[in-house]
Design a protein around this motif. Structure first.
Motif, PDB file in Angstrom:
ATOM      1  N   GLY A 102      -5.488 -42.315 -54.519  1.00 58.53           N
ATOM      2  CA  GLY A 102      -5.267 -42.707 -55.903  1.00 58.53           C
ATOM      3  C   GLY A 102      -4.011 -43.535 -56.065  1.00 58.53           C
ATOM      4  O   GLY A 102      -3.527 -44.174 -55.112  1.00 58.53           O
ATOM      5  N   PRO A 103      -3.386 -43.508 -57.244  1.00 52.56           N
ATOM      6  CA  PRO A 103      -2.198 -44.335 -57.511  1.00 52.56           C
ATOM      7  C   PRO A 103      -0.933 -43.821 -56.828  1.00 52.56           C
ATOM      8  O   PRO A 103       0.077 -44.526 -56.809  1.00 52.56           O
ATOM      9  N   GLY A 104      -0.953 -42.586 -56.302  1.00 53.17           N
ATOM     10  CA  GLY A 104       0.241 -42.040 -55.674  1.00 53.17           C
ATOM     11  C   GLY A 104       1.209 -41.451 -56.696  1.00 53.17           C
ATOM     12  O   GLY A 104       0.947 -41.446 -57.903  1.00 53.17           O
ATOM     13  N   ILE A 105       2.351 -40.946 -56.185  1.00 48.32           N
ATOM     14  CA  ILE A 105       3.353 -40.281 -57.030  1.00 48.32           C
ATOM     15  C   ILE A 105       4.708 -40.887 -56.711  1.00 48.32           C
ATOM     16  O   ILE A 105       5.089 -41.012 -55.545  1.00 48.32           O
ATOM     17  N   THR A 106       5.462 -41.239 -57.756  1.00 51.62           N
ATOM     18  CA  THR A 106       6.787 -41.833 -57.555  1.00 51.62           C
ATOM     19  C   THR A 106       7.768 -40.778 -57.057  1.00 51.62           C
ATOM     20  O   THR A 106       7.559 -39.570 -57.219  1.00 51.62           O
ATOM     21  N   ASP A 107       8.870 -41.254 -56.441  1.00 48.18           N
ATOM     22  CA  ASP A 107       9.892 -40.330 -55.933  1.00 48.18           C
ATOM     23  C   ASP A 107      10.509 -39.522 -57.057  1.00 48.18           C
ATOM     24  O   ASP A 107      10.848 -38.338 -56.880  1.00 48.18           O
ATOM     25  N   GLU A 108      10.673 -40.127 -58.221  1.00 44.42           N
ATOM     26  CA  GLU A 108      11.248 -39.388 -59.355  1.00 44.42           C
ATOM     27  C   GLU A 108      10.334 -38.254 -59.781  1.00 44.42           C
ATOM     28  O   GLU A 108      10.785 -37.142 -60.063  1.00 44.42           O
ATOM     29  N   ASN A 109       9.015 -38.513 -59.832  1.00 44.35           N
ATOM     30  CA  ASN A 109       8.073 -37.466 -60.227  1.00 44.35           C
ATOM     31  C   ASN A 109       7.949 -36.386 -59.157  1.00 44.35           C
ATOM     32  O   ASN A 109       7.691 -35.221 -59.465  1.00 44.35           O
ATOM     33  N   LYS A 110       8.136 -36.738 -57.887  1.00 49.30           N
ATOM     34  CA  LYS A 110       8.055 -35.731 -56.815  1.00 49.30           C
ATOM     35  C   LYS A 110       9.106 -34.650 -56.982  1.00 49.30           C
ATOM     36  O   LYS A 110       8.870 -33.476 -56.667  1.00 49.30           O
ATOM     37  N   GLN A 111      10.282 -35.010 -57.468  1.00 50.43           N
ATOM     38  CA  GLN A 111      11.355 -34.036 -57.611  1.00 50.43           C
ATOM     39  C   GLN A 111      11.054 -32.993 -58.676  1.00 50.43           C
ATOM     40  O   GLN A 111      11.555 -31.872 -58.610  1.00 50.43           O
ATOM     41  N   ARG A 112      10.234 -33.358 -59.674  1.00 46.40           N
ATOM     42  CA  ARG A 112       9.943 -32.420 -60.772  1.00 46.40           C
ATOM     43  C   ARG A 112       8.483 -32.012 -60.819  1.00 46.40           C
ATOM     44  O   ARG A 112       8.049 -31.369 -61.767  1.00 46.40           O
ATOM     45  N   THR A 155       3.527 -35.719 -49.969  1.00 47.48           N
ATOM     46  CA  THR A 155       3.958 -36.937 -49.278  1.00 47.48           C
ATOM     47  C   THR A 155       3.039 -38.075 -49.672  1.00 47.48           C
ATOM     48  O   THR A 155       1.988 -37.867 -50.306  1.00 47.48           O
ATOM     49  N   ASP A 156       3.417 -39.290 -49.302  1.00 49.71           N
ATOM     50  CA  ASP A 156       2.604 -40.473 -49.596  1.00 49.71           C
ATOM     51  C   ASP A 156       1.507 -40.629 -48.543  1.00 49.71           C
ATOM     52  O   ASP A 156       1.741 -40.443 -47.346  1.00 49.71           O
ATOM     53  N   THR A 157       0.312 -40.970 -49.012  1.00 47.11           N
ATOM     54  CA  THR A 157      -0.798 -41.257 -48.102  1.00 47.11           C
ATOM     55  C   THR A 157      -0.684 -42.690 -47.609  1.00 47.11           C
ATOM     56  O   THR A 157      -0.474 -43.608 -48.413  1.00 47.11           O
ATOM     57  N   PRO A 158      -0.777 -42.918 -46.305  1.00 48.86           N
ATOM     58  CA  PRO A 158      -0.732 -44.299 -45.807  1.00 48.86           C
ATOM     59  C   PRO A 158      -1.825 -45.144 -46.467  1.00 48.86           C
ATOM     60  O   PRO A 158      -2.994 -44.765 -46.511  1.00 48.86           O
ATOM     61  N   GLY A 159      -1.457 -46.303 -47.000  1.00 47.06           N
ATOM     62  CA  GLY A 159      -2.408 -47.161 -47.690  1.00 47.06           C
ATOM     63  C   GLY A 159      -2.490 -46.882 -49.172  1.00 47.06           C
ATOM     64  O   GLY A 159      -3.216 -47.584 -49.880  1.00 47.06           O
ATOM     65  N   GLY A 160      -1.774 -45.867 -49.676  1.00 48.83           N
ATOM     66  CA  GLY A 160      -1.791 -45.553 -51.097  1.00 48.83           C
ATOM     67  C   GLY A 160      -2.391 -44.197 -51.370  1.00 48.83           C
ATOM     68  O   GLY A 160      -3.344 -43.772 -50.719  1.00 48.83           O
ATOM     69  N   GLY A 161      -1.832 -43.500 -52.344  1.00 58.45           N
ATOM     70  CA  GLY A 161      -2.313 -42.183 -52.684  1.00 58.45           C
ATOM     71  C   GLY A 161      -1.283 -41.117 -52.369  1.00 58.45           C
ATOM     72  O   GLY A 161      -0.130 -41.402 -52.051  1.00 58.45           O
ATOM     73  N   ALA A 162      -1.700 -39.872 -52.491  1.00 59.93           N
ATOM     74  CA  ALA A 162      -0.804 -38.730 -52.277  1.00 59.93           C
ATOM     75  C   ALA A 162      -1.504 -37.720 -51.379  1.00 59.93           C
ATOM     76  O   ALA A 162      -2.719 -37.568 -51.400  1.00 59.93           O
ATOM     77  N   THR A 163      -0.674 -37.002 -50.586  1.00 55.36           N
ATOM     78  CA  THR A 163      -1.170 -35.946 -49.706  1.00 55.36           C
ATOM     79  C   THR A 163      -0.410 -34.669 -50.013  1.00 55.36           C
ATOM     80  O   THR A 163       0.818 -34.634 -49.911  1.00 55.36           O
ATOM     81  N   PHE A 164      -1.145 -33.635 -50.450  1.00 58.60           N
ATOM     82  CA  PHE A 164      -0.564 -32.329 -50.722  1.00 58.60           C
ATOM     83  C   PHE A 164      -0.845 -31.431 -49.516  1.00 58.60           C
ATOM     84  O   PHE A 164      -1.995 -31.310 -49.056  1.00 58.60           O
TER      85      PHE A 164
END
Length: 794
Positions: free
Chosen positions: A724-734, A768-777
């Motif tokens: 998907g669109p992924g998650i910014t570093d600022e949003n990861k902290q909260r 973490t960030d998914t290579p190529g875009g997106g997020a990995t939980f």
């Protein structure tokens, strides 16, 4: 007659301050000298052998005394060093600010090594022989045998360390040597207040022996340590052709009979290296004749010096016994007869300024009262008096002094004067004041703490309260019952539960408590109990836990509500099939075309579809059921398969594919199946919704990978991967904070509950960030202890 004797004593004391007063010898000594001269005239040819033998015997006695003195001083020095290490070890008490404790120990260790130069290094060692802290003497940094992180390899040192941890007693190791180092060493092991560490000090025994010999004025002898009759360190130099006198004494401080301190003397060889000859014989003869005439000259003066010699001898004995004291002798009226050098140095007056002075003395301060004057000069009874007075020096400075006044008696026990010993106790008084102030500060701090602190000890079958601060008295009173309840609760609960707090039913309060054995002021063991009232905090935690359980249940219900349309579609299929099978059977029955076999087949199909609907409803009820966490061994396959039954419903709604990759032969994990299903379903649902937000009308896919973690082999890792669109570093902290959501319609509780479920399972969750875009939980669950194979659990 008595007055005449007293006048002689007075004159004698006054003459003692004369710098060059020649002393006479007694008549008896002259007669004995005459006899000696006559005997020496007959044996003059044998004088060299006699003197040499006498010299050897005298030297042997002196060597015996010197070796014994050095050995005792070494034992006393090591004992005092051990006491200083024991005081330093008290700073390692188990307090919350452990770093402050290490800094305090470092300060004590540095001060000790500065004062004791023979202390090469001080280390803190744990029960695994690992050096966790290490300090080196700045004057001896060329010989460093250990570093922080080193493991002690010596078997002797390991045995000593084990004995200290097992017996909690101080141990002095046997002397030993190091390769290519010309010194002998000994280690002192001191237990600390912590059961997981001890203090170890390495002492340069060779340096200590040499310094002790020098301090005791015995450095003209050679000292070394022997084991089994052999020196620990090979001696590098011995005078050629000389047979040394040798004497050894056991070094009892090492508790081993094989170690001896050996002393060698070469001074007795004077006559062996310088043989007497004819000129020596002639010189001795001349000296004997000269001595004869001198003895005749002084014989006439001998008779009048007997009384003076007796008084002088008594005074010299007193001076030799108290060399550090300032001595002052007065007659019965208080007039000063004699002062020694120490007394003059203390009061800063010369002897001629003090001799003959009566009260008031020039060194008295105005604070000396008339009563003290009477006691200091001529008390009513000849008894010893000790007084603290203010002494004023000649330059006007004042110091605190202690005066010990003792009666001076003649041979008939008659009082002839007074002997006073003056000590400068200014520093001692200041030290006492500092200790008193420090004790008061410490007492105030302890009584002002929020924690209840007490010290108890069992005596004669019952517990006695040795100390209790104010919070303890407010909570439990002035008895030991509260402390005994705390100890019983700590002993009855597992450590993991006790760390979260214990509940005292009598006081109806929660406490964060601990206790430990300590050494009380009388050097006897006692138990210190520390209990902090955490009732308010604990009640808040319990309320939060209850709220968390309610939130988890609500989240499951919310998830089920969001999936209601999908669940309705899933249930509609078996219900429609049941309706079709029933309608068809009814039509065929009315037409008379339904055989028994067709009836059985229709009923079996209706039953199968009913079971399918019941399974769906059972799965929904199990997922939505509210229950506390029950951690049991479960397979990862089971958690994934149960989750996928509900996740596939959401996937169908969102036109998504879920690719599941499960590693083969995974071990059992320790978890609550329903909670893990809720956690995994929430992550899969978020992943599909995130991917759908950027995919438009195209079909999407998410991935689920399950396998043993490559970083931590004792956990199983679950990875949910989206594009998907992924998650910014600022949003990861909260991201995992409560009520924080990146969705406009989100409540912000889903991921917070996910983190809570992971913490309940003692795992970790991260994004973490998914290579190529997106997020990995990724979240981890610990592997269960081995109870059975995974196949038998399926």
């Amino acid at each position: 007659m008595n007055d005449h004797l007293d006048q002689q004593v007075t004159d004698t004391f006054r003459k003692l301050n004369a710098p060059h007063e020649r002393r006479a010898v007694s008549r008896f000594g002259i007669y004995m000298a005459w006899a000696s001269l006559l005997l020496l005239a007959g044996v003059l040819c044998f004088i060299a052998i006699y003197v040499n033998d006498l010299d050897q015997q005298s030297e042997r006695v002196r060597l015996h005394q010197s070796v014994t003195q050095v050995e005792k001083n070494i034992e006393t020095h090591l004992t005092r060093t051990a006491d200083m290490l024991r005081k330093a070890s008290i700073r390692l008490i188990n307090i919350p600010s452990l770093q402050t404790s290490y800094q305090s120990v470092e300060l004590a260790a540095t001060s000790l090594m500065k004062e004791r130069r023979e202390v090469m290094e001080i280390s803190i060692v744990d029960p695994n022989y690992l050096v966790t802290r290490h300090w080196v003497n700045a004057t001896n940094n060329t010989i460093v045998t250990q570093q922080v992180g080193d493991v002690i390899e010596s078997g002797v040192l390991k045995n000593a360390i084990d004995d200290v941890f097992r017996g909690d007693n101080l141990i002095v190791s046997e002397p030993y040597t190091l390769a290519n180092v010309p010194f002998a060493f000994v280690n002192i092991f001191v237990p600390t207040a912590s059961s997981t560490q001890l203090l170890m000090a390495r002492i340069n025994l060779t340096r200590l022996i040499n310094e002790t010999a020098e301090l005791t004025d015995n450095n003209h002898y050679v000292f070394f340590v022997e084991k089994h009759g052999e020196p620990l360190i090979a001696r590098t130099h011995t005078p050629d052709g000389v047979n040394a006198l040798r004497y050894g004494v056991p070094m009892t401080i090492f508790n081993h009979p094989d170690f001896e301190l050996v002393g060698l003397s070469y001074e007795h060889t004077l006559f062996n290296t310088n043989n007497l000859n004819l000129w020596t014989f002639i010189g001795l003869s001349i000296l004997l004749v000269t001595a004869l005439f001198l003895l005749l000259h002084y014989q006439r003066k001998q008779h009048g010096s007997h009384q003076r010699l007796s008084a002088e001898y008594a005074l010299r004995v007193a001076i030799s016994e108290s060399a550090m004291a300032g001595l002052r002798v007065t007659d019965r009226t208080g007039r000063i007869l004699f002062v020694n050098e120490t007394f003059m140095r203390l009061v800063d007056y010369r002897a001629d300024e003090l001799i003959g002075r009566a009260m008031p003395y020039p060194y008295w301060d105005d604070s000396v009262t008339a009563m003290k004057e009477n006691i200091l000069s001529h008390p009513n009874e000849p008894i010893q008096q000790t007084l603290e007075i203010r002494v004023r020096r000649k330059d006007g400075t004042v110091f605190d002094g202690q005066m010990n006044v003792s009666p001076l008696l003649n041979e008939s026990k008659r009082l002839i004067g007074w002997v006073g010993e003056l000590y400068d106790i200014t520093e001692q008084k200041r030290a006492r004041e500092r200790m008193r102030a420090a004790h008061e500060r410490f007492t105030r701090v302890v009584h002002s703490m929020n924690s209840a602190i007490c010290v108890i000890r069992e005596q004669q079958g019952r517990m006695n309260l040795l100390f209790a601060n104010t919070p303890y008295e407010h909570l439990f009173g002035r008895d030991t019952q509260g402390a005994e309840r705390i100890i019983d609760l700590l002993n009855s609960l597992p450590p993991s539960i006790a760390r979260e707090g214990i509940y005292d039913e009598k006081s109806q309060r929660w406490f964060d408590a601990r206790y430990q054995v300590m050494t009380w002021t009388d050097d006897e063991n006692a138990i210190m109990v520390i209990a902090t009232d955490i009732t308010q905090r604990r009640e808040t935690e319990l309320a939060l836990e209850a709220q968390l359980r309610r939130s988890e249940n609500t989240q499951r219900l919310v998830t089920m509500g969001e999936m209601a349309s999908s669940l309705a579609h899933e249930l509609n299929q078996p219900l429609a099939a049941i309706s079709n099978y029933a309608s068809g059977a009814q039509f065929m029955l009315q037409a008379g075309k339904l055989s028994d076999e067709d009836t059985v087949g229709a009923l079996e199909k209706i039953s199968k579809q009913a079971r399918r609907a019941a399974a769906i409803i059972k799965r929904i009820r199990g997922f939505a059921k509210r229950s506390d966490a029950q951690l049991t061994p479960v397979t990862a396959d089971h958690v994934v398969s149960e989750t996928m039954e509900l996740a596939n419903l959401q996937a169908a709604k969102l036109r998504s594919d879920i690719k599941v990759n499960i590693a083969p032969d995974l071990p059992l994990i320790m978890g609550d199946a329903v909670m893990l299903e809720q956690l995994l379903l929430n992550l899969l649902k978020n992943a599909m919704e995130s991917a759908r937000s950027v995919a438009g009308e195209a079909r999407i896919s998410v991935e689920l990978d399950v396998g043993v973690s490559s970083e931590t082999p004792d956990v199983v890792a679950f990875q949910v991967i989206d594009h998907g669109p992924g998650i910014t570093d600022e949003n990861k902290q909260r991201l995992f904070d409560a009520f924080y959501s990146t969705k406009s319609e989100g409540m912000g509780m889903g991921l917070n509950i996910c983190r809570s479920i992971v913490e309940v399972h003692h795992g970790r969750i991260l994004v973490t960030d998914t290579p190529g875009g997106g997020a990995t939980f990724t979240f981890t669950v610990p592997i269960a202890p081995h109870v059975d194979s995974p196949e038998s659990q399926r």
